[in-house]
Design a protein around this motif. Structure first.
Motif, PDB file in Angstrom:
ATOM      1  N   VAL A   1      -5.346  -5.425  -0.571  1.00 12.52           N
ATOM      2  CA  VAL A   1      -3.936  -5.385  -0.186  1.00 12.52           C
ATOM      3  C   VAL A   1      -3.074  -5.469  -1.434  1.00 12.52           C
ATOM      4  N   THR A   2      -2.086  -4.596  -1.532  1.00 14.03           N
ATOM      5  CA  THR A   2      -1.160  -4.647  -2.654  1.00 14.03           C
ATOM      6  C   THR A   2       0.171  -4.030  -2.253  1.00 14.03           C
ATOM      7  N   HIS A   3       1.224  -4.396  -2.986  1.00 12.52           N
ATOM      8  CA  HIS A   3       2.510  -3.712  -2.840  1.00 12.52           C
ATOM      9  C   HIS A   3       2.743  -2.788  -4.033  1.00 12.52           C
ATOM     10  N   ASP A   4       1.778  -2.774  -4.965  1.00 12.96           N
ATOM     11  CA  ASP A   4       1.902  -2.001  -6.204  1.00 12.96           C
ATOM     12  C   ASP A   4       1.273  -0.622  -6.023  1.00 12.96           C
ATOM     13  N   GLN A   5       2.091   0.422  -6.103  1.00 12.77           N
ATOM     14  CA  GLN A   5       1.586   1.780  -5.903  1.00 12.77           C
ATOM     15  C   GLN A   5       0.568   2.187  -6.956  1.00 12.77           C
ATOM     16  N   VAL A   6       0.756   1.729  -8.190  1.00 17.76           N
ATOM     17  CA  VAL A   6      -0.183   2.096  -9.254  1.00 17.76           C
ATOM     18  C   VAL A   6      -1.563   1.552  -8.939  1.00 17.76           C
ATOM     19  N   GLU A   7      -1.633   0.287  -8.476  1.00 14.98           N
ATOM     20  CA  GLU A   7      -2.924  -0.279  -8.082  1.00 14.98           C
ATOM     21  C   GLU A   7      -3.550   0.560  -6.975  1.00 14.98           C
TER      22      GLU A   7
END
Length: 362
Positions: free
Chosen positions: A192-198
């Motif tokens: 789960v992330t909010h970071d698009q790059v990740e």
């Protein structure tokens, strides 16, 4: 070999507050699935439901063909890495990583073998006898990951594991997670992330969550190049995709749209005779816009410029309260503020959305 299947999974609180509904998703062995979406969309809640930390109030969750809705977290064969490191401060790295195995009453030789192997994968061997306070933030996160690896779980769950790190450490730790996945090709991971790059760099597939459900599932490039709907089109990519209103004036294997601003857009998205005259939005990413002479998608005066060196962001004057059009041109572009710039794009880079849905999926 781990395989997860979510069928009509739903989550409500108090019987009336609906958070998630109609979640249908198959996760194959060896995939690294990333959940993304706006704040409050339920991505961490869904992860916690898979872990057994939140009760599933509708539908079923299967792991390796077994329904586990009512199976306790400790018996699901799942290991979770949290946003906080949650390390025992009085224990060494070795003892932190070994703790779960000691609780499981594994032999000393089994514990030592598992901890040694995990430390080697995560480049923690030289730190095994240190306390957490003697480690950097990135090293502590690696210890938290190592604590999961030693358990040899069916599924690894990561809940925004890099959000507490500074920018440089995030990049380094992201690369380490990618390398770790390469060393463990049969492991199944949900991240789960909010970071698009990740999401774009780590995922086998991305699950975009919105409006209590799944907006689209696909590989990173599928979501970037062929978003199913306007939400995904604008959520994936930075700056967000430009959306320009217009009407279809030519149908067939390609679609031509007359834009309200006076430009014309040609898209490789196919359309049918019944689409003629339909009101649509044309989507084009800032980085796909190029300066042209003659036929164009957009022409306007540059209101603001962000010179970033390798690229220049051009913000055009907003009209009628709409979001400003953004162009992302390579290199430096001096003295364009206040000037008129004319932009176009290749047909295969132009999306057309009718009623919010891409014509590519009509």
């Amino acid at each position: 070999m781990a395989e997860l299947k979510l069928t009509d999974v739903a989550k409500t609180y108090g019987g009336s507050v609906e958070v998630l509904k109609d979640i249908n998703l198959d996760i194959e062995t060896g995939e690294l699935i990333v959940f993304v979406g706006p704040s409050g969309c339920g991505k961490s809640t869904l992860l916690r439901m898979i872990a057994g930390l939140e009760k599933i109030t509708g539908g079923t969750l299967e792991i390796e063909g077994q329904v586990v809705n009512n199976v306790p977290p400790s018996q699901r064969g799942i290991a979770m890495v949290f946003q906080s490191y949650a390390l025992y401060p009085h224990m060494t790295v070795r003892d932190n990583m070994a703790f779960a195995l000691k609780l499981a009453k594994k032999s000393a030789s089994e514990i030592d073998e598992a901890v040694t192997a995990a430390a080697e994968k995560l480049q923690l061997t030289e730190f095994l006898d240190r306390l957490p306070k003697a480690l950097s933030g990135g090293q502590r996160q690696r210890v938290a990951i190592g604590r999961s690896i030693v358990r040899d779980p069916k599924v690894y769950l990561f809940d925004e594991p890099l959000s507490n790190l500074d920018a440089a450490l995030r990049v380094a730790t992201r690369i380490e997670i990618a390398r770790l996945k390469e060393q463990m090709p049969d492991s199944t991971m949900i991240y789960v992330t909010h970071d698009q790059v990740e999401a774009m760099t780590l995922a086998s597939r991305i699950v975009v969550l919105a409006n209590k459900g799944i907006a689209q599932v696909g590989t990173p490039l599928e979501l970037y190049e062929r978003p199913e709907n306007e939400f995904v089109a604008q959520f994936i990519g930075s700056p967000a995709m430009n959306l320009l209103p217009g009407k279809i004036v030519e149908t067939g294997t390609q679609t031509r749209v007359a834009l309200e601003g006076g430009g014309t857009a040609l898209s490789s998205a196919p359309s049918v005779t019944g689409d003629m005259g339909a009101a649509v939005n044309v989507g084009v990413r800032p980085e796909d816009l190029v300066q042209v002479d003659g036929d164009h998608i957009y022409a306007g005066n540059v209101d603001f410029v962000e010179a970033l060196g390798e690229v220049t962001l051009l913000y055009f004057e907003s009209q009628h309260g709409a979001d400003p059009v953004i162009g992302k041109l390579p290199g430096t572009h001096k003295d364009v503020r206040g000037q008129k710039v004319v932009l176009g794009a290749d047909a295969d880079k132009v999306q057309v959305f009718k009623n919010g849905r891409s014509l590519y999926y009509a």
